[in-house]
Scaffold this motif. Structure first.
Motif, PDB file in Angstrom:
ATOM      1  N   PHE A  34       0.807  -1.232   0.000  1.00 39.16           N
ATOM      2  CA  PHE A  34       0.000   0.000   0.000  1.00 39.16           C
ATOM      3  C   PHE A  34       0.836   1.275   0.000  1.00 39.16           C
ATOM      4  CE2 PHE A  34       0.184  -1.309   4.545  1.00 39.16           C
ATOM      5  CZ  PHE A  34       0.707  -0.162   5.114  1.00 39.16           C
ATOM      6  N   TYR A  73      -3.272   1.971   5.091  1.00 38.21           N
ATOM      7  CA  TYR A  73      -3.298   0.649   5.747  1.00 38.21           C
ATOM      8  C   TYR A  73      -4.734   0.357   6.181  1.00 38.21           C
ATOM      9  CZ  TYR A  73      -2.933  -2.550   9.776  1.00 38.21           C
ATOM     10  OH  TYR A  73      -3.135  -3.568  10.687  1.00 38.21           O
ATOM     11  N   LYS A  96       9.121 -12.641   8.010  1.00 31.35           N
ATOM     12  CA  LYS A  96       7.941 -12.313   7.202  1.00 31.35           C
ATOM     13  C   LYS A  96       8.390 -11.417   6.062  1.00 31.35           C
ATOM     14  CE  LYS A  96       4.318  -8.958   8.265  1.00 31.35           C
ATOM     15  NZ  LYS A  96       3.316  -8.596   9.291  1.00 31.35           N
ATOM     16  N   ASP A 146      -5.146  -9.775   9.540  1.00 30.81           N
ATOM     17  CA  ASP A 146      -4.625  -8.581  10.204  1.00 30.81           C
ATOM     18  C   ASP A 146      -5.700  -7.497  10.036  1.00 30.81           C
ATOM     19  OD1 ASP A 146      -3.348  -6.127  10.736  1.00 30.81           O
ATOM     20  OD2 ASP A 146      -1.523  -6.576   9.653  1.00 30.81           O
ATOM     21  N   MET A 149       3.579  -1.903  14.052  1.00 35.68           N
ATOM     22  CA  MET A 149       3.256  -0.761  13.197  1.00 35.68           C
ATOM     23  C   MET A 149       4.435   0.207  13.173  1.00 35.68           C
ATOM     24  SD  MET A 149       0.269  -1.073  11.765  1.00 35.68           S
ATOM     25  CE  MET A 149      -0.373   0.560  11.421  1.00 35.68           C
TER      26      MET A 149
HETATM   27  O1  OSB Z   1       0.796  -5.353   7.888  1.00 36.42           O
HETATM   28  O2  OSB Z   1       1.851  -5.939   9.595  1.00 36.42           O
HETATM   29  C1  OSB Z   1       1.610  -5.093   8.750  1.00 36.42           C
HETATM   30  C2  OSB Z   1       3.970  -2.105   9.124  1.00 36.42           C
HETATM   31  C3  OSB Z   1       3.092  -1.057   8.891  1.00 36.42           C
HETATM   32  C4  OSB Z   1       1.781  -1.333   8.599  1.00 36.42           C
HETATM   33  C5  OSB Z   1       1.330  -2.662   8.526  1.00 36.42           C
HETATM   34  C6  OSB Z   1       2.199  -3.709   8.765  1.00 36.42           C
HETATM   35  C7  OSB Z   1       3.554  -3.420   9.035  1.00 36.42           C
HETATM   36  C8  OSB Z   1       4.575  -4.452   9.228  1.00 36.42           C
HETATM   37  C9  OSB Z   1       5.814  -4.073   9.997  1.00 36.42           C
HETATM   38  O3  OSB Z   1       4.524  -5.549   8.733  1.00 36.42           O
HETATM   39  C10 OSB Z   1       5.792  -4.557  11.396  1.00 36.42           C
HETATM   40  C11 OSB Z   1       6.867  -3.888  12.210  1.00 36.42           C
HETATM   41  O4  OSB Z   1       8.042  -4.200  11.992  1.00 36.42           O
HETATM   42  O5  OSB Z   1       6.548  -3.032  13.064  1.00 36.42           O
END
Ligand code: OSB
Ligand code: MG
Length: 355
Positions: free
Chosen positions: A9, A41, A147, A224, A277
């Protein structure tokens, strides 16, 4: 940010967030809001959060008489949605509560001390080679699972490159809602890579198509973006929309919402893990405490402060051991010191409300 973080995104290069502080009786608690400045997001933004806090949630909270922070989310129920706004205030009140009791946050939440085992989330990389370099680095740092982000046109070759080099690494993908059910064949194909799960492949507000996809693949689907409450978790499990849930307190109205999702999943033996996040140390430590609850049986996305920022807002920063663990702090509240001069230096705006 030390380096840009790219997902399906968009790309984050600078971290901007609201820090909520709540004072009572000479003690102050803090909560980090997970909303971004844009609605890419999920729909909330820092500005919608500010509006909700200023005009609805803070006035509502000042009028409440509650015995425990766990009652706060239910008291916010008249305000529909806006989970990130509710969470920012709710989590600050929990932190205040823990400090007033003189206990670490995990104790207030019903968790345990010790360590947590953790994983890492790697943003989209321009080439499979660049991704491999990052995976090598993070696997060497000790993270218990990796991931990787995918999006249409940047999926098969990334997964294949990592799998070929690391046949046994616990590996998962996160699409952040970039695909449609019509893309199901891609995920059927991915079954052969033994991914631990596929996170939020389909629409951010969908459960029905995720259930249809889960029926077609062996790899567990993890939700999520689609989960905003314990009720959502119950519906998702009833539909068979997922076999794992990512809990981000900021996405489910705070700690009470996290406990609700956790309890629903635990009752059905569905594992949960703690998402991230890109938080500063303040929100990052809240995540550390949260995932000491017994249902968090999979490594989450809580990684070391140094992966994200040159200098964190807390001291000591969050560090990860060579075996992929983080120590759960024993001090009151989040348990590390907030470095106020750094917060001041980063502050662009401040607003204060009194009863
Ligand atoms: O989808 O988990 C997600 C970061 C920003 C917004 C959404 C997501 C993420 C991450 C990073 O995957 C997780 C992190 O390292 O804080
Ligand atoms: Mg995700």
């Amino acid at each position: 940010m030390r380096r840009p973080f790219e997902t399906s995104f968009g790309t984050t290069t600078h971290k901007e967030f609201l820090l909520v502080s709540v004072s009572a009786g000479g003690v102050t608690g803090h909560g980090e809001c997970v909303a971004d400045s844009d609605p890419y997001y999920l729909p909330e933004t820092s500005q919608t959060v500010l509006h909700m806090l200023r005009d609805f949630l803070v006035p509502l909270a000042f009028g409440l008489e509650i015995a425990h922070p766990r009652a706060l989310l239910a008291a916010f129920a008249r305000v529909r949605g806006h989970e990130m706004a509710k969470a920012a205030l709710e989590m600050a009140v929990w932190e205040l509560h823990a400090r007033r009791e003189g206990v670490p946050l995990y104790r207030a939440l019903g968790g345990r001390g010790g360590t947590i085992a953790t994983g890492v989330s790697i943003g989209l990389q321009p080439t499979p080679g660049a991704l491999l370099e990052r995976v090598v680095e993070e696997a060497a740092a000790g993270y218990r699972r990796v991931k990787i982000k995918i999006k249409p046109g940047h999926d098969r070759e990334l997964v294949e490159a990592v799998r070929t080099r690391f046949p046994d690494l616990p590996l998962m993908v996160d699409a952040n809602s970039a695909y449609r059910l019509a893309d199901a064949d891609l995920f059927v194909e991915m079954d052969r890579h033994s991914l631990t799960m596929i996170e939020q492949p389909l629409a951010w507000d969908d459960m029905v198509d995720h259930a249809a996809l889960q029926r077609r693949i062996r790899t567990p689907v993890c939700l999520d973006e689609s989960i905003h409450s314990g009720e959502d978790a119950r519906r998702a499990l009833a539909l068979g929309a997922c076999r794992v849930i990512n809990i981000k307190a900021g996405r489910v109205g705070g700690f009470a919402g996290s406990l609700a999702v956790h309890d629903v999943c635990r009752a059905s033996s569905v594992p949960v893990w703690c998402g991230g996040m890109l938080e500063s140390g303040i929100g990052r430590l809240a995540n550390v405490h949260l995932q000491t609850l017994p249902g968090f049986t999979l490594p989450g996305d809580t990684s070391a402060s140094a992966r994200y920022f040159e200098e964190d807002l807390v001291e000591p920063p969050v560090v990860v051991s060579p075996s992929g663990t983080i120590d759960v702090p024993e001090g009151p509240g989040i348990g590390h010191e907030i470095v106020w001069p750094r917060v001041e230096k980063a502050t662009t705006f401040r607003e204060e409300w009194k009863p």
